[in-house]
Design a protein around this motif. Structure first.
Motif, short mmCIF file in Angstrom:
data_model
loop_
_atom_site.label_atom_id
_atom_site.label_comp_id
_atom_site.label_asym_id
_atom_site.label_seq_id
_atom_site.Cartn_x
_atom_site.Cartn_y
_atom_site.Cartn_z
N VAL A 120 0.83 -1.21 0.00
CA VAL A 120 0.00 0.00 0.00
C VAL A 120 0.87 1.26 0.00
O VAL A 120 0.63 2.21 -0.77
N LEU A 121 1.89 1.28 0.85
CA LEU A 121 2.74 2.46 0.96
C LEU A 121 3.50 2.74 -0.34
O LEU A 121 3.65 3.89 -0.75
N ILE A 122 3.97 1.69 -1.00
CA ILE A 122 4.70 1.88 -2.26
C ILE A 122 3.77 2.44 -3.34
O ILE A 122 4.14 3.35 -4.08
N VAL A 123 2.57 1.89 -3.43
CA VAL A 123 1.61 2.36 -4.45
C VAL A 123 1.25 3.82 -4.21
O VAL A 123 1.21 4.63 -5.14
N LEU A 124 0.99 4.18 -2.95
CA LEU A 124 0.53 5.54 -2.66
C LEU A 124 1.64 6.58 -2.71
O LEU A 124 1.44 7.69 -3.19
N LEU A 125 2.82 6.23 -2.18
CA LEU A 125 3.88 7.23 -2.04
C LEU A 125 4.97 7.13 -3.10
O LEU A 125 5.79 8.03 -3.22
N GLY A 126 4.96 6.07 -3.86
CA GLY A 126 5.96 5.90 -4.91
C GLY A 126 6.04 7.07 -5.87
O GLY A 126 7.13 7.54 -6.21
#
Length: 225
Positions: free
Chosen positions: A53-59
């Protein structure tokens, strides 16, 4: 990418990642009633899911490194960062420490509690080297061949490495440093941190070299066609 937005994303992402790692370790240990396999499964599953989730949102804002070894390896591989490397590392370490404190607060634990979980020896060091090598190779090759799948690839590697490495795959110097501040299931003794970090950096540098070699072999193969 705006540098301040990127640094904020790295800080926030690493903070939430550590809150997930430590918080799921505490919850898993409480619910497992002494069954370490169940506790590890909860810890690994929550970490992999949260990381995705963090990679998708903050990438799109920072590249979603959340890891000094990743930032350093990408910089050595020629990738330009939105902000200077030292600023990235500072944001990641500060976020990691904040995440541990947040997890402790959520479970009404003492905020500062130096780790007591012994993680030392050649097998632990080798495990961290392998875990970090695999993580960086996944990122370096995945970004080239399957960029859209990269969040799932990274999350899958971390979940797998939790189970097949003796160290349960920290694979991140900022995570390692911050986990020395908890006595939970996810913790590590401060004394064992330098060995883990050294192994992680060695694994990351080896991954950069191997990725370059494989990309070079790929280019030669294409030229011959």
């Amino acid at each position: 990418m705006n540098r301040w937005r990127a640094l904020a994303a790295e800080f926030l992402g690493t903070l939430l990642l550590l809150a997930i790692v430590v918080g799921s370790g505490v919850m898993g240990e409480r619910l497992a009633a002494g069954n370490l396999a169940v506790a590890l499964l909860a810890n690994a599953g929550a970490t992999a899911a949260g990381l995705y989730v963090l990679i998708v949102l903050l990438g799109p804002l920072s590249g979603a490194h959340f890891n000094p070894a990743v930032s350093l390896a990408l910089r050595l591989d020629g990738v330009r960062l939105p902000a200077p490397l030292p600023w990235y590392l500072l944001a990641q370490v500060a976020g990691a420490v904040g995440g541990v404190l947040l997890a402790h607060a959520m479970f009404e634990l003492p905020l500062w509690q130096p780790g007591t979980h012994v993680r030392t020896g050649p097998a632990q060091g080798l495990s961290e080297g392998v875990a970090t090598f695999g993580l960086l190779l996944t990122i370096l090759l995945g970004a080239r061949h399957r960029p859209a799948a990269l969040p799932a690839l990274v999350a899958s590697w971390i979940f797998a490495a939790y189970w097949f490495t003796a160290s349960t795959s920290f694979a991140n110097p900022a995570v390692t440093l911050a986990r020395a501040l908890t006595r939970s299931f996810a913790g590590i003794r401060p004394l064992d941190v330098p060995g883990f970090v050294a192994a992680q950096l060695a694994g990351a540098m080896l991954a950069v070299a191997v990725a370059r070699m494989l990309r070079g072999a790929e280019a030669q193969s294409i030229e011959r066609r």
